[in-house]
Every structure is written in structure tokens, then in C-alpha cells.
Design a protein around this motif. Structure first.
Motif, PDB file in Angstrom:
ATOM      1  N   GLU A  71      40.240  36.816  81.849  1.00  0.00           N
ATOM      2  CA  GLU A  71      41.532  36.378  82.470  1.00  0.00           C
ATOM      3  C   GLU A  71      41.386  34.705  82.456  1.00  0.00           C
ATOM      4  O   GLU A  71      42.697  34.770  82.062  1.00  0.00           O
ATOM      5  CB  GLU A  71      40.475  37.292  84.102  1.00  0.00           C
TER       6      GLU A  71
ATOM      7  N   LYS B 288      43.754  46.242  81.091  1.00  0.00           N
ATOM      8  CA  LYS B 288      43.694  44.634  80.553  1.00  0.00           C
ATOM      9  C   LYS B 288      44.522  44.357  79.811  1.00  0.00           C
ATOM     10  O   LYS B 288      45.891  43.467  80.175  1.00  0.00           O
ATOM     11  CB  LYS B 288      42.489  44.154  80.338  1.00  0.00           C
TER      12      LYS B 288
ATOM     13  N   GLU C 148      48.200  44.660  80.402  1.00  0.00           N
ATOM     14  CA  GLU C 148      48.772  43.496  81.863  1.00  0.00           C
ATOM     15  C   GLU C 148      48.758  42.541  81.059  1.00  0.00           C
ATOM     16  O   GLU C 148      49.923  41.669  81.830  1.00  0.00           O
ATOM     17  CB  GLU C 148      47.385  43.828  82.697  1.00  0.00           C
ATOM     18  N   ARG C 149      48.430  42.251  80.604  1.00  0.00           N
ATOM     19  CA  ARG C 149      47.880  41.369  80.176  1.00  0.00           C
ATOM     20  C   ARG C 149      49.550  40.852  78.835  1.00  0.00           C
ATOM     21  O   ARG C 149      50.138  40.080  78.713  1.00  0.00           O
ATOM     22  CB  ARG C 149      47.142  40.520  78.632  1.00  0.00           C
TER      23      ARG C 149
END
Ligand code: SAH
Ligand code: SF4
Ligand code: F3S
Length: 436
Positions: free
Chosen positions: A307, A350, A353-354
């Protein structure tokens, strides 16, 4: 025999389809505009991400279900053949008749004949160290923009990328050969030339580099704009920056694939630059030409990207303020170094999301950058006398490659119109022609 070609993937594939049309026309094949009319269907394929493969696989099945589709010959050309090799026909799951890789197009007529004469699947997926299709006349549909591939292949082996395996090693055409093709294009009325290569700025022939080549093309009367794609950040010597900034025919737009903002991830990707190098190059470009339009490619969720490391990509995007960006989720490709070395361990959630976060950020930046053009006047090269939505508008592009929509006037395709920008969204500028 009637042939229909459908093209997927990058501009190099668009150009290669023109090469294939040129080769097949010489052999008296007729080119048609739809799969329904054709005896032979060629899909010029891309294998860069899994979804590119899947699109073509679905299309092949759909084509077989067409009326008469069972009797048509279907061939795959381009990057899927060399990416999947014989497996593509050996496992028998895909109902195709032949495959040919990007260096085998001169042998396409004989492959097609072979597949007509026997039910054996014909294939040629050899990669060449020298094939540049010199001497083949690409068959183009005309228009204001012409493509010329000046180099083919890639030696960089970025660890995520299948292209070095699908397209083989780098090789460049001679300056004379390229200039001759550019002259022919200009004589056919083409105003803008897009110079292509998988690593276009590592062009090298007989001691001549890419900067020299661009200058030589710009000496041709009739060529009014020169674009190039795709360059690699490692090959931007000062001499090239100077040509892009100072040669009036070379468009003030650089596509500068970042891929990731974090130096550890860039190292794992084998990109050969780190975050600081990239930002220093952007600063240097802006010193040469402050208004340079910059665009980029980004991959989110490369194996082991944390992250915190992803925040470096956000940081670079905020600092550089790209005009636009193509953002992709990492897709593991069989045979690449990344697939062999690192598990695809960033979850799908993930990655989503990114990508959503970066797309939202980029949209804001693109909107602000585009709105800054309101009130400015741009030379717009008209490409079409209608837009997707309206036949009373026309569209073209600025020097920086921004799409501009304006009310249809007297101008025709290929004309340059001075346009005052009156409105902007994240994707397009709107304007009015200045009266002359
Ligand atoms: N030769 C060009 C283009 C390569 S493919 C270049 O080096 O810029 C175009 C883009 O697809 C790349 O820039 C990269 O962002 C993306 N790409 C390539 N392989 C990928 C993969 N395995 N997963 C996700 N994106 C990928
Ligand atoms: Fe792929 Fe890297 Fe070559 Fe571009 S430079 S084609 S991303 S290996
Ligand atoms: Fe795709 Fe091959 Fe181009 S993999 S992006 S068509 S070089």
C-alpha cells in the motif's frame, strides 16, 4: 478468395494489418469489410494482458457460429501465436485453421493455401532477427494519419511484459527506407506521420539515432506533423529532447510510460530507472518545453507492491500532472520473468481499489489541465467530419494530441483549422473555428 482482417492491440498491430493487406493484395486476394462476406478471416491479436487474449477467444467462437462460419478459414496472426505457440492449436480447444506470428507475414499466402488444401493446422511462429518488411507496400485506407514502423521488437525484458517474447529482438530499418515510405505517404495526402516501434526511441541504424531520424522525416515537404510511440524513458538523450522541443513539425507530446512510482517496484520490473530518475527526466523535458503534453502507462498491483509503495505512484502522478494516463491491473503473463519469480500476490480487490483511486485522481488532473486550455487558440488537424454523437460537429486533434470537437464548417478532412477553445471535459476540448 475474400479476406477480412480484424485488428486488436496496439498501433503496431494496426500498421501490421496494413502490411498484411499489402502482401495479400499482391497475391490477388480481395479485401472485404465484414466477416460475413469473407472466405478467410484473420484476427490480428494482442496478448499483453489476459483480457486481450480472452476477447479474441470469444470472438473466434462467435465467428464460427456465424451463418456459414463453419466453412470459413479462421487464422490468428499477431502476438497470440508467438505468446502461446503451438499450444494454441495443439490443444484443439480453439476452432482455428492456422496461426502466424508477427515476423511470418510474408509466408501468410502459403499458410492460407496450405490450410485450404489440407485439414492440418498450418503454423509459422518463427521470430526473425532481421525482418522489417522492407520492400512491402502497406495497403492503407488513406486518411490524414499514416503509420510507419521504424523498428520492431524489444530487448528490454521488463519482467511483467510478454512483448519481447511475442515480437522478438530489436531491429531498425534504414533511414533511407523510412524516409522513402514517409515521402510516399505525404504524396498520398497524409499530413501526419506516426513513427512506431515497441521501443521507438532506441532506434539505431548505421550510427544514426532516433533524433536524426525525426529530423530527416521532418525535411519532407507535405509532412506537417510527426508523432512517435512508444518510447522508453531510458532513451531520451538531450539531442532527442532538443529535436522534440525545437523541430516545429514534431508534436509537443511525449508518452512516457511510468509503470510504477516506487523505486523498489521499478527495480523488480526491470525498468532501469528509479523514481528520482523519472522525475528528473520530467523536469528536464519541462525545462526544454514547459507546455509539453505528457501521457503515461501505469500498472497497479505488481507482485509484492505494498500500500505504501503504491502511494509513490500516486505521488508521481500528483507531481507530474500527466495530461492522460492508461492505467492497468497487473496481469500475470506465462513465460515472463515476473511470472517465474514472483507470485501474483496482490488481491483482485486491492488491484481494483488502486486502479479506481488512480483513475479518479487522473480524471481530476486531466479536467484541470484541459480546462486551462479554455480561451487558448490551437491549430487543429481535422480527422473526421462527424463525431461519435453528432453529424453537425467535426473533430480533430491539437499538436499535443488532444481531441477537439467543433461545429462543422467549410473545412475538410486534413485541413488545419485555428480553433478557440471554449469548453473542456477530462477527455475532450470544445471550441469554435476562428473566422479567417
Ligand atoms: N512498448 C511499449 C508498450 C508495451 S505494452 C512500452 O514499453 O511502453 C503497453 C502497456 O501495457 C505497457 O506500458 C504496460 O503499462 C502495460 N502492460 C504490459 N504488460 C502488462 C501486464 N503483464 N499487466 C498489465 N499491464 C501490462
Ligand atoms: Fe514490454 Fe518493457 Fe519492452 Fe515496453 S519496454 S515492450 S513494457 S518489455
Ligand atoms: Fe499487444 Fe503485441 Fe502490441 S502484445 S500491445 S499487440 S506488441
Amino acid at each position: 478468395m475474400k479476406v477480412y482482417i480484424e485488428t486488436y492491440g496496439c498501433q503496431m498491430n494496426e500498421y501490421d494489418s496494413e502490411i498484411v493487406r499489402g502482401i495479400l493484395r499482391e497475391k490477388a486476394y480481395a479485401l472485404v469489410d465484414s466477416a460475413e462476406e469473407a472466405d478467410i478471416i484473420l484476427l490480428n491479436t494482442c496478448s499483453v494482458r489476459d483480457n486481450a487474449d480472452r476477447k479474441v477467444i470469444a470472438r473466434v467462437h462467435a465467428l464460427r457460429h456465424l451463418n456459414g462460419g463453419a466453412h470459413k478459414k479462421i487464422g490468428l496472426i499477431g502476438c497470440m501465436p508467438t505468446s502461446h505457440r503451438q499450444g494454441l492449436i495443439a490443444d484443439g480447444k480453439l476452432p482455428i485453421d492456422f496461426i502466424a506470428g508477427p515476423d511470418s507475414y510474408r509466408r501468410l499466402p502459403s499458410l492460407i493455401e496450405k490450410s485450404i488444401e489440407s485439414s492440418d493446422k498450418a503454423f509459422d511462429i518463427r521470430l526473425s532477427r532481421s525482418e522489417t518488411y522492407s520492400g512491402v507496400h502497406p495497403f492503407r485506407s488513406g486518411g490524414v494519419n499514416g503509420w510507419i514502423a521504424v523498428m520492431r521488437g524489444c530487448n528490454n525484458f521488463c519482467t511483467f511484459c510478454v512483448v519481447p517474447y511475442t515480437r522478438g529482438r530489436e531491429r531498425s530499418r534504414s533511414v533511407d527506407d523510412v524516409v522513402t515510405e514517409a515521402r510516399e505517404l505525404a504524396a498520398q495526402g497524409c499530413k501526419q506521420i506516426t513513427v512506431l516501434g515497441q521501443n521507438v526511441n532506441s532506434y539505431q541504424h548505421d550510427g544514426h539515432d532516433f533524433a536524426y531520424l525525426l529530423d530527416k522525416i521532418s525535411e519532407i515537404d507535405g509532412v506537417q506533423r510527426i508523432r512517435f510511440t512508444s518510447p522508453h524513458p531510458k532513451d531520451f538523450p538531450t539531442s532527442l529532447l532538443r529535436v522534440v522541443a525545437e523541430n516545429p513539425k514534431v508534436c509537443k507530446h511525449i508518452h512516457l510510460p511510468l509503470q510504477a512510482g516506487n523505486s523498489r517496484v521499478l527495480d523488480l520490473m526491470h525498468r532501469t530507472y528509479d523514481k528520482e530518475d523519472y522525475l528528473a527526466l520530467v523536469d528536464k523535458i519541462k525545462r526544454f518545453f514547459p507546455a509539453m503534453v505528457l501521457t503515461t502507462d501505469i500498472i497497479v498491483g505488481f507482485p509484492t507492491e505494498t500500500e505504501k509503495e503504491f502511494e509513490d505512484t500516486v505521488d508521481v502522478m500528483q507531481r507530474v500532472e500527466f495530461d492522460s494516463a492508461f492505467i492497468f491491473k497487473y496481469s500475470e503473463r506465462k513465460g515472463t520473468l515476473a511470472a517465474k519469480r514472483f507470485p501474483d500476490d496482490v488481491s483482485a480487490v486491492k488491484k481494483t481499489e488502486r486502479i479506481v483511486r488512480l483513475n479518479e485522481l487522473q480524471k481530476e488532473i486531466s479536467l484541470a489541465k484541459n480546462r486551462a486550455h479554455i480561451g487558448q487558440v490551437h491549430a487543429v488537424l481535422i480527422e473526421s467530419l462527424r463525431t461519435k454523437k453528432s453529424s453537425s460537429d467535426m473533430q480533430g486533434r491539437t499538436d499535443g494530441n488532444k481531441l477537439v470537437i467543433l461545429p462543422r464548417g467549410d473545412a475538410g478532412i486534413g485541413d488545419f483549422v485555428q480553433v478557440r477553445i471554449t469548453d473542456a471535459s477530462a477527455h475532450v476540448l470544445k471550441g469554435r473555428a476562428l473566422s479567417t
